[in-house]
Write a protein that holds these residues in place. Structure first.
Motif, PDB file in Angstrom:
ATOM      1  N   VAL A 265       0.838  -1.204   0.000  1.00 50.31           N
ATOM      2  CA  VAL A 265       0.000   0.000   0.000  1.00 50.31           C
ATOM      3  C   VAL A 265       0.869   1.249   0.000  1.00 50.31           C
ATOM      4  N   ILE A 266       1.921   1.250   0.811  1.00 49.85           N
ATOM      5  CA  ILE A 266       2.853   2.382   0.834  1.00 49.85           C
ATOM      6  C   ILE A 266       3.523   2.543  -0.526  1.00 49.85           C
ATOM      7  N   ALA A 267       3.854   1.433  -1.165  1.00 48.28           N
ATOM      8  CA  ALA A 267       4.506   1.492  -2.476  1.00 48.28           C
ATOM      9  C   ALA A 267       3.606   2.123  -3.536  1.00 48.28           C
ATOM     10  N   CYS A 268       2.300   2.110  -3.305  1.00 52.26           N
ATOM     11  CA  CYS A 268       1.352   2.711  -4.254  1.00 52.26           C
ATOM     12  C   CYS A 268       1.299   4.233  -4.150  1.00 52.26           C
ATOM     13  N   ALA A 269       1.940   4.825  -3.142  1.00 54.74           N
ATOM     14  CA  ALA A 269       1.758   6.249  -2.850  1.00 54.74           C
ATOM     15  C   ALA A 269       2.098   7.139  -4.037  1.00 54.74           C
ATOM     16  N   ALA A 270       3.235   6.883  -4.674  1.00 52.96           N
ATOM     17  CA  ALA A 270       3.637   7.734  -5.798  1.00 52.96           C
ATOM     18  C   ALA A 270       2.664   7.598  -6.965  1.00 52.96           C
ATOM     19  N   THR A 271       2.159   6.391  -7.182  1.00 52.49           N
ATOM     20  CA  THR A 271       1.157   6.186  -8.233  1.00 52.49           C
ATOM     21  C   THR A 271      -0.118   6.955  -7.915  1.00 52.49           C
ATOM     22  N   VAL A 272      -0.501   6.985  -6.644  1.00 51.07           N
ATOM     23  CA  VAL A 272      -1.683   7.735  -6.221  1.00 51.07           C
ATOM     24  C   VAL A 272      -1.479   9.229  -6.475  1.00 51.07           C
ATOM     25  N   VAL A 273      -0.267   9.726  -6.195  1.00 49.70           N
ATOM     26  CA  VAL A 273       0.037  11.132  -6.483  1.00 49.70           C
ATOM     27  C   VAL A 273      -0.223  11.443  -7.951  1.00 49.70           C
ATOM     28  N   ILE A 274       0.257  10.564  -8.839  1.00 52.35           N
ATOM     29  CA  ILE A 274       0.099  10.790 -10.271  1.00 52.35           C
ATOM     30  C   ILE A 274      -1.376  10.711 -10.674  1.00 52.35           C
ATOM     31  N   LEU A 275      -2.097   9.719 -10.170  1.00 56.03           N
ATOM     32  CA  LEU A 275      -3.500   9.562 -10.539  1.00 56.03           C
ATOM     33  C   LEU A 275      -4.346  10.742 -10.064  1.00 56.03           C
TER      34      LEU A 275
END
Length: 311
Positions: A265-275
């Motif tokens: 879930v933490i690893a998804c953080a940067a992807t969430v920023v982009i989305l």
């Protein structure tokens, strides 16, 4: 999988794999860290810094830079070809552990500063305050504090790991190197929890301001005091909510770390920023530079541009 749980025969210690991950999950962890930090976020930053039509507050630029650093730190073992097999060299492992043990404080503060700046911008817009000159000290404090926390965490982890090299290993956390120290982990968790709570406070405060202003706009026959463009505040608040959830899982994993879910879930953080942020209309228009800018058929107040430049 035997090589991932066999321990380090060279020093006679048995390293227990407390995170029950799989090789596909390891690949997913690396992809989630690498594609945004090596591709997505640099492109987003280039658009923001080079386009004359896009304005963002330095706290948002800082957030993007911070998650690039986190992604690079998470990929250190891949650069060295040590994601599987025998334990990495102790120095390499301690370097990555020191960087990643700074992530809870670093990421929490990056998100907190963005939410705090959103609070300042929304409150200023609703109260129709006259634009003030640059507040240099506050700005540099908001930009520098996350890196100060990261540096302190790195030094603390490096000190503990150097004094107790047998506690430094990759196999223990499976995805990355770590240092086994309940005192260190507890201190990091407490620090992160403080700023997660502060983020919640300012998220709720901002929502209250927006709600009260929205109710004023909706009252029949009443003249609205100000119309706040809600797209950007909602995006910032949504990201703040995600960070609260993700960092809470990360802090809880220090007590019950068997599940790989918190790390993923933490690893998804940067992807969430982009989305969340790369899908804003002005970003998309700047990215599609070959398309002609549509002519506006109605007057604009500039509220959206002002809020974007403040966040």
């Amino acid at each position: 999988m035997a090589s991932l749980t066999s321990g380090n025969a060279s020093n006679g210690t048995t390293l227990v794999n407390i995170v029950h991950g799989t090789e596909p999950e390891l690949v997913l962890f690396l992809v989630l860290n690498m594609w945004p930090s090596h591709f997505g976020l640099p492109i987003l930053l280039a658009i923001i810094l080079l386009s004359k039509r896009v304005r963002r507050h330095p706290t948002f630029v800082n957030l993007c830079v911070g998650f690039i650093i986190i992604g690079v730190a998470s990929s250190v073992l891949l650069y060295a070809g040590k994601t599987t097999g025998d334990e990495p060299p102790k120095l390499l492992c301690l370097i990555q552990a020191s960087l990643l043990y700074g992530v809870p404080a670093f990421a929490s503060l990056l998100a907190f500063m963005l939410v705090l700046q959103m609070f300042f911008a929304v409150r200023s817009a609703v109260q129709k305050q006259v634009a003030q000159g640059p507040q240099t000290f506050r700005l540099w404090a908001m930009l520098g504090t996350p890196y100060l926390a990261l540096l302190i965490s790195i030094l603390a982890t490096a000190t503990v790991g150097s004094a107790n090299p047998d506690t430094v290993s990759r196999n223990r956390r499976y995805f990355y190197c770590s240092v086994e120290s309940p005192l260190l982990s507890g201190t990091i968790a407490a620090f992160g929890a403080v700023f997660l709570f502060a983020t919640i406070v300012f998220e709720v405060w901002t929502l209250v301001i927006l709600y009260k202003n929205w109710m004023v706009v909706r009252q029949p026959g009443a003249k609205p005091r100000v119309i706040v463009e809600l797209s950007l505040p909602i995006r910032v608040l949504a990201f703040g909510l995600y960070v609260i959830m993700a960092m809470s899982l990360s802090l809880l994993s220090m007590k019950a770390p068997e599940s790989p879910v918190p790390d993923l879930v933490i690893a998804c953080a940067a992807t969430v920023v982009i989305l969340i942020f790369a899908t804003q209309p002005d970003i998309i228009r700047a990215a599609c530079f070959w398309r002609k800018e549509p002519e506006l058929t109605f007057p604009t107040t500039g509220t959206t541009q002002q809020l974007n430049s403040k966040v």
